[in-house]
Motif scaffolding. Structure first.
Motif, PDB file in Angstrom:
ATOM      1  N   ILE A  94     -79.786  15.070  38.356  1.00 16.02           N
ATOM      2  CA  ILE A  94     -81.232  15.225  38.549  1.00 16.02           C
ATOM      3  C   ILE A  94     -81.831  15.984  37.374  1.00 16.02           C
ATOM      4  CG2 ILE A  94     -83.022  16.220  40.045  1.00 16.02           C
ATOM      5  CD1 ILE A  94     -81.053  15.823  42.388  1.00 16.02           C
ATOM      6  N   GLY A  97     -83.020  14.528  33.936  1.00 15.29           N
ATOM      7  CA  GLY A  97     -84.301  13.859  33.756  1.00 15.29           C
ATOM      8  C   GLY A  97     -85.457  14.769  33.376  1.00 15.29           C
ATOM      9  N   ASP A  99     -88.182  16.882  31.328  1.00 13.91           N
ATOM     10  CA  ASP A  99     -88.832  16.706  30.033  1.00 13.91           C
ATOM     11  C   ASP A  99     -89.843  17.826  29.832  1.00 13.91           C
ATOM     12  OD1 ASP A  99     -91.022  16.028  31.615  1.00 13.91           O
ATOM     13  OD2 ASP A  99     -90.872  13.887  31.209  1.00 13.91           O
ATOM     14  N   SER A 102     -92.421  18.320  32.753  1.00 14.18           N
ATOM     15  CA  SER A 102     -91.849  18.832  34.004  1.00 14.18           C
ATOM     16  C   SER A 102     -91.387  20.277  33.846  1.00 14.18           C
ATOM     17  CB  SER A 102     -90.699  17.943  34.481  1.00 14.18           C
ATOM     18  OG  SER A 102     -89.635  17.905  33.558  1.00 14.18           O
ATOM     19  N   ALA A 447     -91.074  13.033  41.422  1.00 11.71           N
ATOM     20  CA  ALA A 447     -90.850  12.138  40.284  1.00 11.71           C
ATOM     21  C   ALA A 447     -89.453  12.341  39.691  1.00 11.71           C
ATOM     22  CB  ALA A 447     -91.923  12.393  39.234  1.00 11.71           C
ATOM     23  N   LEU A 448     -88.990  13.591  39.621  1.00  8.96           N
ATOM     24  CA  LEU A 448     -87.678  13.863  39.027  1.00  8.96           C
ATOM     25  C   LEU A 448     -86.557  13.285  39.872  1.00  8.96           C
ATOM     26  CD1 LEU A 448     -86.359  15.343  36.628  1.00  8.96           C
ATOM     27  CD2 LEU A 448     -86.196  17.367  38.096  1.00  8.96           C
ATOM     28  N   ALA A 450     -86.826  10.785  42.008  1.00  6.23           N
ATOM     29  CA  ALA A 450     -86.915   9.318  41.928  1.00  6.23           C
ATOM     30  C   ALA A 450     -86.297   8.811  40.627  1.00  6.23           C
ATOM     31  CB  ALA A 450     -88.376   8.889  42.038  1.00  6.23           C
ATOM     32  N   LYS A 451     -86.481   9.548  39.574  1.00  7.19           N
ATOM     33  CA  LYS A 451     -85.957   9.160  38.261  1.00  7.19           C
ATOM     34  C   LYS A 451     -84.433   9.139  38.256  1.00  7.19           C
ATOM     35  CE  LYS A 451     -86.773  10.578  33.425  1.00  7.19           C
ATOM     36  NZ  LYS A 451     -87.455  11.607  32.602  1.00  7.19           N
ATOM     37  N   ALA A 452     -83.822  10.007  39.076  1.00 10.97           N
ATOM     38  CA  ALA A 452     -82.362  10.110  39.113  1.00 10.97           C
ATOM     39  C   ALA A 452     -81.709   9.022  39.953  1.00 10.97           C
ATOM     40  CB  ALA A 452     -81.962  11.483  39.652  1.00 10.97           C
ATOM     41  N   ARG A 453     -82.515   8.321  40.748  1.00 13.45           N
ATOM     42  CA  ARG A 453     -81.938   7.307  41.643  1.00 13.45           C
ATOM     43  C   ARG A 453     -81.699   5.984  40.943  1.00 13.45           C
ATOM     44  NH1 ARG A 453     -85.833   9.051  46.675  1.00 13.45           N
ATOM     45  NH2 ARG A 453     -84.504  10.736  47.432  1.00 13.45           N
TER      46      ARG A 453
END
Length: 453
Positions: A94, A97, A99, A102, A447-448, A450-453
């Protein structure tokens, strides 16, 4: 001081946390710009300056947080029942992701929480730099400037990925050359050695199980050439103890001593599992320790030998640690938990309430190398002040205000002054819109993940 008074706080109890432990049941502080001009008993002198009525309050130095991971504010509540290594394994994908944006949002949320709980200075250990993540250290430095806290960002790093026998996935490690170049750049861009510095850089390879010996050696050489401090995790859990025994044939403390990672310019986070020899070495060399009781409890890491460290003369401060292992992110809870854990392990006289307050103030100042500047209320020191509201129903009937602060419910802040500037007033952070920050934090976490999925 020749400069005119710019703020007066009077009518309050005062715990100076100076070397003599001076306290006043009713006293005052006069501020001149960003310095303390006078501290004393009774009424403040009549001067033409704004005044804060401190009746019903306790004035202390601003609290000093010596270890944190601000980016973790957007990953709170995850892996809630795991040990350190399993927790890290669950969260690394997680965190990969994160940046610049974030990190800015996370740091703003975490710093606002620190401010609201009396923290005026914080050190942050940022060790995760995903590829194409942007200027992550710059993002949190900007957040600290916005919130208004004195900031010690530590340019961390990991160069030992899973394929080479480390714990972190290869996707979040950097090369040795890239780390050293970024470390030198961070010092050149942001480090301020001046007395009233709001930003000072330290170099901070992450931990014995995520960095190489070469990185530890080269970082120490660079830091000492540039005159900045060194920081890392050490002896946090028995898993780390076992790793170092299997990999290096020694304890974590012995491993770092071999690499010259010891001395008055070094401080360790956690230092839970230390034997007598390690404590003696840390004391002899002037190495500091950031004790993180709440995080250690959350991860079941153990109870640090704080009474033994203090008896040996070690500089010990307190750390909130990252919010992924301390969801409250509350600095005022750390001295209470430090006291309780010490007493659980060592009996009711292991730590006094005033020692707990000292750990959160002067102890932290010593660990960060700023004992001459912050950590106590004395003329000439920087105006970092926390005014605690002690006349609430939750504190009524507790006669000693220091006991009420440390053992009672966390009190609201009447004011937090950092470098002479008002950051919190009447329990509200004045420098940012906390509700808007909270909404941004929730969106960033969604968002973070979701990005890891």
């Amino acid at each position: 001081m020749s400069q005119a008074a710019t703020l007066v706080i009077d009518g309050c109890a005062v715990a100076t946390v100076d070397a003599a432990g001076t306290e006043y049941r009713r006293g005052h502080v006069v501020v001149h710009g960003n310095r303390i001009g006078a501290v004393g008993p009774g009424d403040a002198p009549e001067v033409d300056a704004p005044r804060i009525d401190g009746r019903g309050c306790l004035l202390t130095p601003g609290l000093v947080d010596t270890h944190n991971h601000l980016y973790q504010w957007i990953t709170r509540g995850l892996a809630a029942d795991e040990s350190l290594f399993d927790w890290l394994t669950a969260l690394y994908p997680i965190w990969a992701g994160i940046d610049e944006e974030s990190v800015r949002i996370a740091a703003t949320g975490a710093l606002a929480a620190l401010a609201r709980t009396g923290c005026s200075t914080t050190a942050d250990h940022h060790y995760l730099f995903p590829r194409d993540g942007g200027d992550l250290l710059g993002a949190e430095i900007a957040a600290a400037a916005t919130v208004g806290l004195r900031f010690h960002p530590c340019r961390g790093a990991m160069d030992l990925g899973a394929s080479a026998g480390g714990l972190p996935p290869d996707s979040v490690v950097e090369s040795l050359d890239a780390i050293l170049a970024a470390s030198a750049d961070a010092i050149a861009r942001w480090h301020d050695p001046s007395f009233d510095a709001m930003v000072r850089i330290a170099l901070a390879p992450c931990s014995p199980f995520s960095v190489t010996a070469d990185l530890l050696r080269e970082s120490a050489a660079l830091a000492r050439a540039e005159g900045v401090r060194l920081h890392t995790h050490l002896a946090e859990t028995m898993d780390e103890q076992d790793y170092c025994a299997a990999t290096h044939g020694c304890t974590p403390a012995q491993y770092l001593e071999r690499l010259d990672w010891i001395g008055a310019d070094v401080w360790y986070a956690h230092a839970v599992h230390l034997d007598d020899a390690a404590i003696a070495t840390i004391a002899r060399t002037g190495t500091g320790v950031a004790h993180c009781p709440t995080s250690n409890g959350r991860l079941g890491a153990g109870i640090a030998r704080v009474p033994d460290l203090l008896a040996a003369g070690v500089a010990v401060g307190l750390g909130v640690d990252g919010a992924a292992s301390n969801e409250a992110g509350s600095m005022i809870e750390e001295p209470r938990n430090a006291l309780l854990y010490s007493r659980v392990a060592n009996g009711p006289r292991a730590m006094t309430v005033r020692t707990a307050l000292e750990l959160a103030t002067m102890g932290g100042a010593r660990v960060l190398g700023r004992a001459a500047e912050i950590g106590s209320l004395e003329p000439g020191k920087l105006a970092d002040l926390a005014l605690w509201r002690m006349d609430t129903p939750a504190h009524a009937g507790i006669d000693d205000p220091v006991t009420a602060l440390i053992l009672g419910s966390p009190p609201p802040l009447a004011a937090l002054i950092v470098n002479g500037r008002e950051v919190v007033r009447d329990g509200k952070v004045r420098t940012v819109d906390e509700e808007a920050v909270g909404r941004a934090v929730a969106r960033a976490q969604t968002a973070l993940i979701a990005k890891a999925r």
